[in-house]
Design an enzyme around this catalytic site. Structure first.
Site, PDB file in Angstrom:
ATOM      1  N   SER A 109       0.826  -1.218   0.000  1.00 52.62           N
ATOM      2  CA  SER A 109       0.000   0.000   0.000  1.00 52.62           C
ATOM      3  C   SER A 109       0.853   1.258   0.000  1.00 52.62           C
ATOM      4  CB  SER A 109      -0.953  -0.001   1.198  1.00 52.62           C
ATOM      5  OG  SER A 109      -0.225   0.057   2.387  1.00 52.62           O
ATOM      6  N   ASP A 110       0.190   2.355  -0.322  1.00 54.69           N
ATOM      7  CA  ASP A 110       0.876   3.644  -0.337  1.00 54.69           C
ATOM      8  C   ASP A 110      -0.119   4.757  -0.005  1.00 54.69           C
ATOM      9  OD1 ASP A 110       3.580   4.894  -1.166  1.00 54.69           O
ATOM     10  OD2 ASP A 110       2.071   6.201  -2.051  1.00 54.69           O
ATOM     11  N   THR A 111       0.347   5.724   0.757  1.00 52.47           N
ATOM     12  CA  THR A 111      -0.494   6.872   1.128  1.00 52.47           C
ATOM     13  C   THR A 111       0.147   8.163   0.628  1.00 52.47           C
ATOM     14  OG1 THR A 111      -1.259   5.758   3.141  1.00 52.47           O
ATOM     15  CG2 THR A 111      -1.532   8.144   3.076  1.00 52.47           C
TER      16      THR A 111
END
Length: 196
Positions: A76-78
């Site tokens: 995941s990435d934010t």
């Protein structure tokens, strides 16, 4: 509950984030942490959730050919999206100050993308949360940077930390998404992956 359904599957969380790891524990899931270094770079043509989708998928690439049939890899990435640009993690104190200053007295979006990879398929989902800050004084920003050192956080702040407690006046969407994982989407997507 979901763990029971997952007994014939093996979850791999490719994230060094203690917040994401805690979410998986809180969801009652058994998982393994497996980390691989990757350069978090994206094509400049990408905008908004395209960036976090791309980076979440990019983080799955080093695992190619390594997954077993029952594995579900989660990457995941934010990003923080503000004034038509992506704010990543600050390089230093001055960078962190500029980022937080730009978020002061304004509304920005926090976008987290989560990519689920198996030997048969790959699915990417994302959530968007709108966050509004009050007008922050320079003293408040400096105090926060000195005490919390938010250099591992997109947009240079953690909503669960002091700056969030004193500065955020409004939030539209998932709070957990801003902390780093849209838990409702993760739960829903794992459910659909193992049911299909």
């Amino acid at each position: 509950m979901l763990n029971e359904k997952l007994k014939n599957h093996h979850l791999i969380l490719a994230s060094g984030s203690p917040r994401r790891q805690q979410f998986f524990t809180d969801l009652g899931l058994d998982f393994e942490i497996r980390l691989k270094p990757i350069k978090e770079e994206f094509p400049t043509r990408l905008k908004h959730f395209e960036i976090s989708d791309y980076l979440a998928q990019l983080k799955a690439l080093p695992f190619e050919g390594e997954l077993n049939e029952n594995d579900i890899l989660i990457t995941s990435d934010t990003i923080v999206w503000h004034n038509n640009q992506a704010l990543g993690k600050p390089k230093n104190e001055a960078d962190a100050f500029q980022m937080i200053k730009s978020l002061s007295h304004a509304t920005h979006e926090v976008i987290t993308s989560v990519c689920f990879t198996t030997t048969k398929q790959q699915k990417t989902v994302h959530a968007i949360t709108k966050v509004t800050f009050k007008e922050l004084s320079d003293a408040e920003i400096n105090y926060y940077i000195e005490t919390c050192k938010p250099f591992d956080k997109a947009g240079a702040y953690g909503i669960q930390e002091w700056i969030g407690q004193i500065g955020i006046t409004k939030i539209e969407g998932s709070y957990f998404n801003v902390v780093g994982l849209p838990t409702h989407l993760v739960y829903q997507t794992i459910n659909s992956l193992i049911s299909s």
